[in-house]
Design a protein around this motif. Structure first.
Motif, PDB file in Angstrom:
ATOM      1  N   PRO A  82       0.915  -0.994   0.077  1.00 27.84           N
ATOM      2  CA  PRO A  82       0.186   0.040   0.051  1.00 27.84           C
ATOM      3  C   PRO A  82       0.831   1.273  -0.162  1.00 27.84           C
ATOM      4  O   PRO A  82       2.086   1.300   0.412  1.00 27.84           O
ATOM      5  CB  PRO A  82      -0.810  -0.057   1.412  1.00 27.84           C
ATOM      6  CG  PRO A  82       0.064  -1.071   2.004  1.00 27.84           C
ATOM      7  CD  PRO A  82       0.728  -1.863   1.174  1.00 27.84           C
ATOM      8  N   PRO A  83       0.473   2.383  -0.579  1.00 29.51           N
ATOM      9  CA  PRO A  83       0.887   3.555  -0.413  1.00 29.51           C
ATOM     10  C   PRO A  83       1.331   4.077   0.898  1.00 29.51           C
ATOM     11  O   PRO A  83       0.542   3.727   1.900  1.00 29.51           O
ATOM     12  CB  PRO A  83       0.120   4.582  -1.090  1.00 29.51           C
ATOM     13  CG  PRO A  83      -1.139   3.977  -0.778  1.00 29.51           C
ATOM     14  CD  PRO A  83      -1.066   2.633  -0.927  1.00 29.51           C
ATOM     15  N   ILE A  92      -9.353   9.393  -1.513  1.00 28.29           N
ATOM     16  CA  ILE A  92      -9.010   8.261  -1.801  1.00 28.29           C
ATOM     17  C   ILE A  92     -10.011   7.054  -1.924  1.00 28.29           C
ATOM     18  O   ILE A  92      -9.789   6.022  -1.863  1.00 28.29           O
ATOM     19  CB  ILE A  92      -7.922   7.584  -0.582  1.00 28.29           C
ATOM     20  CG1 ILE A  92      -8.694   7.816   0.652  1.00 28.29           C
ATOM     21  CG2 ILE A  92      -6.603   8.535  -0.460  1.00 28.29           C
ATOM     22  CD1 ILE A  92      -7.975   7.115   2.135  1.00 28.29           C
ATOM     23  N   ARG A  93     -11.151   7.284  -2.282  1.00 26.65           N
ATOM     24  CA  ARG A  93     -12.287   6.485  -2.692  1.00 26.65           C
ATOM     25  C   ARG A  93     -12.907   5.644  -1.627  1.00 26.65           C
ATOM     26  O   ARG A  93     -12.920   4.486  -1.796  1.00 26.65           O
ATOM     27  CB  ARG A  93     -11.912   5.831  -4.012  1.00 26.65           C
ATOM     28  CG  ARG A  93     -11.545   6.754  -5.240  1.00 26.65           C
ATOM     29  CD  ARG A  93     -11.409   5.918  -6.377  1.00 26.65           C
ATOM     30  NE  ARG A  93     -10.958   6.967  -7.640  1.00 26.65           N
ATOM     31  CZ  ARG A  93     -10.501   6.468  -8.584  1.00 26.65           C
ATOM     32  NH1 ARG A  93     -10.738   5.155  -9.036  1.00 26.65           N
ATOM     33  NH2 ARG A  93     -10.398   7.548  -9.584  1.00 26.65           N
ATOM     34  N   ASP A 153      -5.709  -4.544   4.118  1.00 29.33           N
ATOM     35  CA  ASP A 153      -5.982  -5.576   3.194  1.00 29.33           C
ATOM     36  C   ASP A 153      -6.378  -6.770   3.929  1.00 29.33           C
ATOM     37  O   ASP A 153      -6.571  -6.892   5.062  1.00 29.33           O
ATOM     38  CB  ASP A 153      -4.475  -5.765   2.340  1.00 29.33           C
ATOM     39  CG  ASP A 153      -3.437  -6.634   2.836  1.00 29.33           C
ATOM     40  OD1 ASP A 153      -3.826  -6.835   4.081  1.00 29.33           O
ATOM     41  OD2 ASP A 153      -2.335  -6.524   2.699  1.00 29.33           O
ATOM     42  N   PRO A 196      -6.902  -5.762  -1.661  1.00 23.73           N
ATOM     43  CA  PRO A 196      -7.037  -4.485  -0.856  1.00 23.73           C
ATOM     44  C   PRO A 196      -8.289  -4.338   0.164  1.00 23.73           C
ATOM     45  O   PRO A 196      -9.091  -4.690  -0.481  1.00 23.73           O
ATOM     46  CB  PRO A 196      -7.035  -3.536  -1.966  1.00 23.73           C
ATOM     47  CG  PRO A 196      -6.096  -4.141  -3.141  1.00 23.73           C
ATOM     48  CD  PRO A 196      -6.402  -5.559  -3.087  1.00 23.73           C
ATOM     49  N   PHE A 215      -6.761   0.623   2.239  1.00 24.57           N
ATOM     50  CA  PHE A 215      -5.397   0.480   1.622  1.00 24.57           C
ATOM     51  C   PHE A 215      -4.644   1.558   1.067  1.00 24.57           C
ATOM     52  O   PHE A 215      -3.367   1.796   1.173  1.00 24.57           O
ATOM     53  CB  PHE A 215      -5.735  -0.571   0.446  1.00 24.57           C
ATOM     54  CG  PHE A 215      -4.561  -0.918  -0.503  1.00 24.57           C
ATOM     55  CD1 PHE A 215      -3.899  -2.117  -0.004  1.00 24.57           C
ATOM     56  CD2 PHE A 215      -3.989  -0.339  -1.386  1.00 24.57           C
ATOM     57  CE1 PHE A 215      -2.763  -2.481  -0.768  1.00 24.57           C
ATOM     58  CE2 PHE A 215      -3.022  -0.674  -2.202  1.00 24.57           C
ATOM     59  CZ  PHE A 215      -2.468  -1.718  -1.783  1.00 24.57           C
ATOM     60  N   SER A 216      -5.516   2.794   0.738  1.00 26.33           N
ATOM     61  CA  SER A 216      -4.794   3.833   0.310  1.00 26.33           C
ATOM     62  C   SER A 216      -4.881   5.000   1.207  1.00 26.33           C
ATOM     63  O   SER A 216      -4.421   6.111   1.107  1.00 26.33           O
ATOM     64  CB  SER A 216      -5.608   4.359  -0.803  1.00 26.33           C
ATOM     65  OG  SER A 216      -5.740   3.512  -2.040  1.00 26.33           O
ATOM     66  N   ALA A 253      -1.841   7.541   1.216  1.00 24.76           N
ATOM     67  CA  ALA A 253      -1.669   8.315   0.296  1.00 24.76           C
ATOM     68  C   ALA A 253      -2.352   9.691   0.753  1.00 24.76           C
ATOM     69  O   ALA A 253      -2.522  10.748  -0.247  1.00 24.76           O
ATOM     70  CB  ALA A 253      -2.369   7.895  -1.043  1.00 24.76           C
TER      71      ALA A 253
END
Length: 216
Positions: free
Chosen positions: A33-34, A78-79, A128, A133, A137-138, A141
């Motif tokens: 992941p970021p 990040i949705r 995750d 994911p 997960f993001s 970011a």
């Protein structure tokens, strides 16, 4: 005993979030992941202390709301758009985690502060699971200034602004910085990150620091 979201609780860790089953099967080179950059971290010793962060200048924030059960969290940048479930403490004093099989589910510490109340509210979710994911997960970011929205059962939506995104090793997790009492409505969103080991899973936690800036 330590404080978790303005509520006295036993020692709290998040290692159960960090098994990293997907990486165990797929390796780390292309699936990790970021992670937050230094630009998103706080600027003072011991944790975030930039504008709005703990220990630093306070930016304007919305007045605290009455307690209400949070039902959904949204982080558009990040949705993330996920329901929330209540989390308690295990018999050993660790924070429960959402069921790993439900990858789009986050949890909040329901014995503590609800998001929007004055104090520190805690939301946690998996990075995750064995299939891929998961909800956060993001999270690594995420950028300073991003919006986090929490829909509450009373019909209001608490809107938070991100102050900092930090990475802390599990072995040196700063409980007071993350969970300590706050004089205004604040939110912590937590998942796993950092270096990954097949033997022990993720070695760190990603922590987002945010404060209430609006209500709808």
């Amino acid at each position: 005993m330590r404080r978790l979201g303005n509520t006295v609780a036993a020692t709290v860790t998040l290692t159960a979030l960090c098994a990293g089953g997907w990486l165990l099967h797929n390796g780390t080179a292309t699936h990790a992941p970021p992670q937050p950059t230094a630009a998103e971290a706080g600027t003072g010793p011991g944790g975030p202390s930039g504008p709005g962060g703990p220990g630093g200048p306070r930016s304007a924030s919305a007045r605290g709301l009455a307690p209400s059960v949070p039902e959904r969290i949204r982080i558009a940048s990040i949705r993330v758009d996920a329901p929330l479930t209540g989390l308690g403490l295990t018999p050993t004093g660790t924070l429960e985690v959402p069921p790993a099989r439900k990858k789009n589910l986050a949890g909040w510490y329901e014995a503590g502060t609800s998001p929007g109340e004055t104090g520190t509210a805690i939301v946690a979710g998996h990075v995750d699971n064995a299939d891929g994911p998961a909800v956060f997960f993001s999270l690594g970011a995420l950028k300073k200034g991003a919006a986090i929205e929490v829909d509450r059962r009373d019909g209001t939506t608490a809107v938070f602004t991100v102050d900092a995104v930090e990475v802390y090793r599990v072995s040196a997790f700063p409980d007071e910085t993350v969970y300590g009492a706050a004089p205004r409505p604040e939110l912590r969103v937590i998942t796993c990150g950092g270096t990954y080991s097949r033997a022990t899973g993720y070695q760190s936690n990603v922590v987002v620091f945010a404060h209430l800036t609006g209500v709808r």
